[in-house]
Write an enzyme that holds these catalytic residues in place. Structure first.
Site, PDB file in Angstrom:
ATOM      1  N   ASP B  10      48.000 -40.638 -25.481  1.00 40.47           N
ATOM      2  CA  ASP B  10      47.261 -39.886 -26.497  1.00 40.47           C
ATOM      3  C   ASP B  10      45.765 -40.212 -26.416  1.00 40.47           C
ATOM      4  OD1 ASP B  10      47.037 -42.413 -27.698  1.00 40.47           O
ATOM      5  OD2 ASP B  10      48.788 -42.082 -28.968  1.00 40.47           O
ATOM      6  N   SER B  11      45.075 -40.165 -27.545  1.00 39.83           N
ATOM      7  CA  SER B  11      43.613 -40.350 -27.511  1.00 39.83           C
ATOM      8  C   SER B  11      43.204 -41.745 -27.027  1.00 39.83           C
ATOM      9  CB  SER B  11      43.018 -40.104 -28.894  1.00 39.83           C
ATOM     10  OG  SER B  11      43.625 -40.956 -29.847  1.00 39.83           O
TER      11      SER B  11
END
Lengths: 254, 254
Positions: B10-11
């Site tokens: 993810d981020s």
């Protein structure tokens, strides 16, 4: 399919993923849009670079969409001094660069080719590092830089004139080029040739500017797969089929 | 041919090429040995990640030699609060991760698969960021972390327990997780979830440690093409034919 750009050069390219490096900054700018592939070879000069071309990108099914070619800092080493094995006569240097450009253009005529002109030399910093007469001078590097610029014009490819650009700023020697410093009891390595954080920032800025001019503007490229806010939880299949819908948006976080 | 590793997540993975990021540090550690390919998707949870698998690595002729799988920070968002669209029930989260591991193992049974357990939450920092009741708690993220560890054991793959590791250090909340700070008239963004430079350094260290245990030790891998000092100017052809001769040496600069 994610496209990729290749950074081909000597140690200034190889070290571009060190902290504050221009390579990692570029990877961050093009996040989710273009992969950044590093092909930097410390100590290499243009004559040796030619031997790498045929096998440099084995493993990629498609050619890169862009390449930076960044040699010359070693070629410009002086004859008769400690780094003379890295020396390449300036005429040969220009011809080697020409061969490298041709190689990439043959892979794909549409490829965005950018020649990066070597940065200037901080001779004071270089002398401190070498502990003897510097084996590189700013003047001679300037002669090599000039050939780079001419070649880029001849071939109609982009160029970034670091040698001139950096010297426009007062105090460029210490601002952009690393030097040996003892600060707060910590020794900072430097050699008057490799880049400081500010020097790296200039390379990053210039590459982004030229890539954008050449049609590779990160703010206009589509992200791979939708932004998380655009995913419809009730229709996941459809959300992921329409994957090009985020073109022109910067990716947000979390 | 240069092999590659993939960072999938993810981020926290997407942002790993920001200044001081663990991804660029990894690329620097494996310079001239292994390419680091980032596949980080801000805001994504494991359910959405499944939709990317089939097309994630189009363009590479060979599968990666290693992959980090780093999801869960979003899955653990609480139901009934502002980020509930990112929530995934913990049982499903574990099954999604299982599918992701299977996918990579099917690409290549020899692939080194590393599950990274999500980092802890600095709830104070998260509350300041959210300006309301935090939509993530450290306790709930811990429940997701536990499932990660169990799954890694079940499947016999490597794991990095960031959730526990970070909490071993006193003051981990502000040391490893970003928070909003006004310092010297400059506002520093933070959200109690993403990593500080020190937090990134831990991820980098741990990935290098586990990769090394799994047979991908950067100090033991061969560089692509000879070190510049090993090139014989009188016999260039031969120098470049014997390209694997630099195994086990760290690359030097310039």
């Amino acid at each position: 399919m994610r496209s990729h750009v290749v950074l081909f050069g000597d140690s200034i390219t190889e070290q571009s993923f060190k902290p504050n490096g221009w390579g990692s900054a570029l990877a961050n700018t093009y996040t989710r849009k273009v992969d950044v592939v590093v092909r930097g070879y410390g100590g290499y000069k243009s004559r040796w670079a030619l031997f790498l071309l045929q096998t440099l990108l084995v493993g990629y099914t498609n050619p890169p969409v862009a390449v930076t070619i960044f040699f010359g800092a070693n070629d410009a080493a002086l004859l008769g001094r400690t780094s003379e094995r890295q020396h390449v006569p300036v005429e040969e240097y220009k011809e080697n660069l020409r061969k490298i450009v041709h190689h990439f253009k043959e892979l794909s005529p549409a490829m965005l080719v950018v020649i990066i002109i070597p940065p200037p030399i901080d001779e004071e910093g270089r002398n401190e590092y070498a502990r003897e007469l510097s084996e590189r001078t700013n003047e001679v590097t300037g002669v090599y830089a000039k050939q780079c610029i001419e070649l880029a014009k001849e071939l109609g490819v982009y160029s970034i004139n670091l040698w001139s650009k950096m010297q426009e700023t007062e105090g460029w020697q210490k601002k952009f080029l690393s030097s040996q410093v003892l600060r707060n009891c910590t020794f900072f390595y430097g050699d008057g040739l490799h880049l400081t954080a500010e020097g790296n920032a200039i390379v990053h800025e210039e590459v982004v500017r030229v890539f954008s001019e050449g049609g590779l503007d990160a703010t206009q490229l589509a992200s791979d797969y939708p932004h998380h806010s655009e995913i419809d939880p009730k229709n996941l299949e459809k959300s992921f089929q329409e994957r090009s819908c985020t073109a022109g948006k910067n990716s947000k976080t979390t």
